[in-house]
Design a protein around this motif. Structure first.
Motif, PDB file in Angstrom:
ATOM      1  N   GLY A  90       0.894  -1.309   0.015  1.00 41.86           N
ATOM      2  CA  GLY A  90      -0.257  -0.031  -0.011  1.00 41.86           C
ATOM      3  C   GLY A  90       0.839   1.376  -0.242  1.00 41.86           C
ATOM      4  O   GLY A  90       0.252   2.417  -0.124  1.00 41.86           O
ATOM      5  N   ILE A  91       2.067   1.319   0.242  1.00 41.07           N
ATOM      6  CA  ILE A  91       2.851   2.453   0.224  1.00 41.07           C
ATOM      7  C   ILE A  91       3.443   2.409  -1.057  1.00 41.07           C
ATOM      8  O   ILE A  91       4.094   1.667  -1.452  1.00 41.07           O
ATOM      9  CB  ILE A  91       3.841   2.512   1.250  1.00 41.07           C
ATOM     10  CG1 ILE A  91       3.602   2.423   2.707  1.00 41.07           C
ATOM     11  CG2 ILE A  91       5.117   3.893   0.907  1.00 41.07           C
ATOM     12  CD1 ILE A  91       4.527   2.199   3.844  1.00 41.07           C
ATOM     13  N   PRO A  92       2.999   3.734  -1.798  1.00 43.77           N
ATOM     14  CA  PRO A  92       3.574   3.494  -3.417  1.00 43.77           C
ATOM     15  C   PRO A  92       5.230   3.641  -3.365  1.00 43.77           C
ATOM     16  O   PRO A  92       5.816   4.586  -2.764  1.00 43.77           O
ATOM     17  CB  PRO A  92       2.982   5.033  -3.914  1.00 43.77           C
ATOM     18  CG  PRO A  92       2.163   5.325  -2.891  1.00 43.77           C
ATOM     19  CD  PRO A  92       2.294   4.847  -1.516  1.00 43.77           C
ATOM     20  N   HIS A  93       5.815   2.818  -3.788  1.00 41.44           N
ATOM     21  CA  HIS A  93       7.332   2.760  -3.429  1.00 41.44           C
ATOM     22  C   HIS A  93       8.264   3.371  -4.306  1.00 41.44           C
ATOM     23  O   HIS A  93       7.836   3.577  -5.500  1.00 41.44           O
ATOM     24  CB  HIS A  93       7.678   1.155  -3.278  1.00 41.44           C
ATOM     25  CG  HIS A  93       7.854   0.372  -4.575  1.00 41.44           C
ATOM     26  ND1 HIS A  93       8.817   0.534  -5.544  1.00 41.44           N
ATOM     27  CD2 HIS A  93       6.443   0.059  -5.103  1.00 41.44           C
ATOM     28  CE1 HIS A  93       8.298  -0.214  -6.812  1.00 41.44           C
ATOM     29  NE2 HIS A  93       7.317  -0.620  -6.501  1.00 41.44           N
ATOM     30  N   PRO A  94       9.409   3.900  -3.859  1.00 38.54           N
ATOM     31  CA  PRO A  94       9.892   4.729  -4.787  1.00 38.54           C
ATOM     32  C   PRO A  94      10.856   3.625  -5.700  1.00 38.54           C
ATOM     33  O   PRO A  94      11.090   2.546  -5.079  1.00 38.54           O
ATOM     34  CB  PRO A  94      10.729   5.615  -4.000  1.00 38.54           C
ATOM     35  CG  PRO A  94      11.022   4.848  -2.727  1.00 38.54           C
ATOM     36  CD  PRO A  94       9.581   4.176  -2.621  1.00 38.54           C
TER      37      PRO A  94
END
Lengths: 198, 251
Positions: free
Chosen positions: B232-236
């Motif tokens: 759920g965390i838009p990953h870099p």
């Protein structure tokens, strides 16, 4: 054949114009214009389709955004069930998923905190010396590192972010639930640092 | 057959005509090019909103207002609710904000004039670029110094491709003011400087060699990197070179 030599001022003028033309055409010099850019050949630049945030000539309310049927819940989107007043339910509804507090998650919390909370609470969460705090008519934005706030449970802070509290707006539409937990974990590290520093 | 004078006059006349045609063609051709015609487009907005004040002086991050840019193709223009988060208590009687208050009360949108616009046959996606840790400044210029937003880059196809071919020359690394997530803790002492230096990775990289960043993988289709625990965390991600295949942008 005798062509007279052009005068020096003419040469300089021509040279200057040429340099200016090259600079303008290569985009090094720009001037500002309030008129929309010229479209010489508007081939397929404007197609008859709905484009986000651009309005539409097709639908009667002129908006390209279609409202979903009432009651629809989008996939992967959670609606926060509690109203601002339901403080008592906050802990039972918002169960801390206890994500691993890795550097990645804390960094995410910091990133989101700096974006969404720092305007009012400042980067150190002390809500001080911030231009926005100073310029507004805020009756007082609490220092989030004070013991009273540190004593709030994670579920309660989750509730404050999701539903807002008095003059603090709700961030449910902008910060996803997982980011809210990350923010809380990061806030805890700031609170720890503040108590350790005293 | 003709006198020498007449001959010369004809030659000169044809030459001059040719020159005029060439000059007119060049001026018309080049002045409709994006780098001349589009750059500097600065329409008058319905509300005298200033990025210089909000982002430059008050250090409100770009994503506070343009939230969702790391997840969607388009970068949202803030709703009047977003303005009222602050303006309920800040300058709440200012005549410049009358339209925002009206919009907030009645629920009618403010009709901001759109500045950046690609032709409809080409497709651009913000999220892909933001997650590759490319700062807004690389494409939009120093917005935080602009009182009124104007178009900074040409947005022409060659501009896209120039960067896709040599990203290291064009990319400004993520800055805290833009709210671009890098996966690492930020230093907030200087918000307007890149804390992150962009170095592109070759397209077919051996991901096992990438160690100095914790890279989770949420969209399983996107990378072969080891999956992170939290979804759920838009990953870099480290960016490679951009694509040059026609069908990535024209479909």
């Amino acid at each position: 054949m005798n062509i007279p030599r052009p005068p020096i001022w003419l040469l300089i003028l021509v040279g200057a114009v040429a340099i200016l033309a090259v600079l303008i055409l290569s985009g090094r010099i720009t001037w500002f214009s309030t008129d929309p850019p010229v479209e010489f050949v508007p081939n397929m630049d404007h197609q008859f389709k709905a484009i986000p945030q651009s309005g539409s000539s097709f639908f009667s309310n002129k908006s390209s955004l279609r409202e979903p049927i009432p009651g629809t819940v989008a996939r992967n989107v959670s609606v926060y069930p509690l109203a601002q007043g339901d403080v008592d339910l906050a802990d039972s509804v918002n169960v801390d998923p206890n994500y691993e507090k890795s550097e990645f998650v804390i960094a995410r919390g910091q990133n989101r905190f700096n974006v969404f909370c720092a305007p009012c609470h400042n980067y150190n969460a002390k809500s001080d010396s911030n231009p926005i705090v100073k310029r507004g008519l805020w009756p007082g934005i609490p220092d989030l590192t004070r013991p009273e706030t540190a004593a709030l449970t994670n579920g309660r802070i989750f509730h404050i972010i999701s539903a807002g509290q008095n003059l603090m707006p709700s961030y449910a539409d902008k910060v996803s639930p997982i980011d809210r937990w990350a923010i809380i974990y990061y806030l805890r590290t700031l609170q720890q640092a503040a108590t350790a520093g005293e | 057959m003709f006198s020498r004078q007449f001959d010369l006059a004809v030659k000169l006349g044809v030459g001059a005509l040719g020159l005029v045609v060439v000059v007119v063609f060049c001026v018309v051709y080049f002045s409709v090019r994006n780098s001349v015609a589009d750059v500097g487009y600065r329409p008058t907005q319905p509300v005298p909103f200033s990025h210089k004040l909000h982002a430059g002086e008050l250090h409100v991050s770009c994503q506070y207002c343009h939230a969702g840019v790391e997840e969607s193709a388009h970068s949202p223009i803030p709703s009047s609710q977003t303005c009222m988060n602050c303006h309920l208590l800040v300058k709440n009687d200012s005549p410049k904000l009358a339209m925002v208050r009206e919009s907030y009360d009645k629920g009618t949108p403010i009709e901001w004039v759109r500045i950046h616009k690609l032709p409809d046959y080409s497709h651009f996606n913000h999220s892909r670029h933001i997650r590759a840790q490319i700062d807004c400044k690389s494409c939009h210029g120093p917005i935080e110094e602009m009182g009124v937003v104007s178009q900074f880059s040409s947005l022409s196809m060659s501009w896209c491709l120039d960067c896709h071919r040599s990203p290291d020359k064009h990319i400004v690394g993520a800055r805290p003011i833009s709210g671009v997530f890098t996966g690492k803790l930020e230093k907030v002492s200087n918000l307007l400087d890149s804390t992150f230096l962009f170095k592109p990775i070759p397209a077919q990289v051996d991901y096992a060699g990438v160690t100095d960043i914790v890279v989770p993988s949420f969209g399983a289709t996107e990378s072969k990197l080891p999956a992170h625990k939290i979804d759920g965390i838009p990953h870099p991600k480290y960016a490679g070179y951009g694509p040059e295949n026609c069908s990535t942008c024209h479909y």
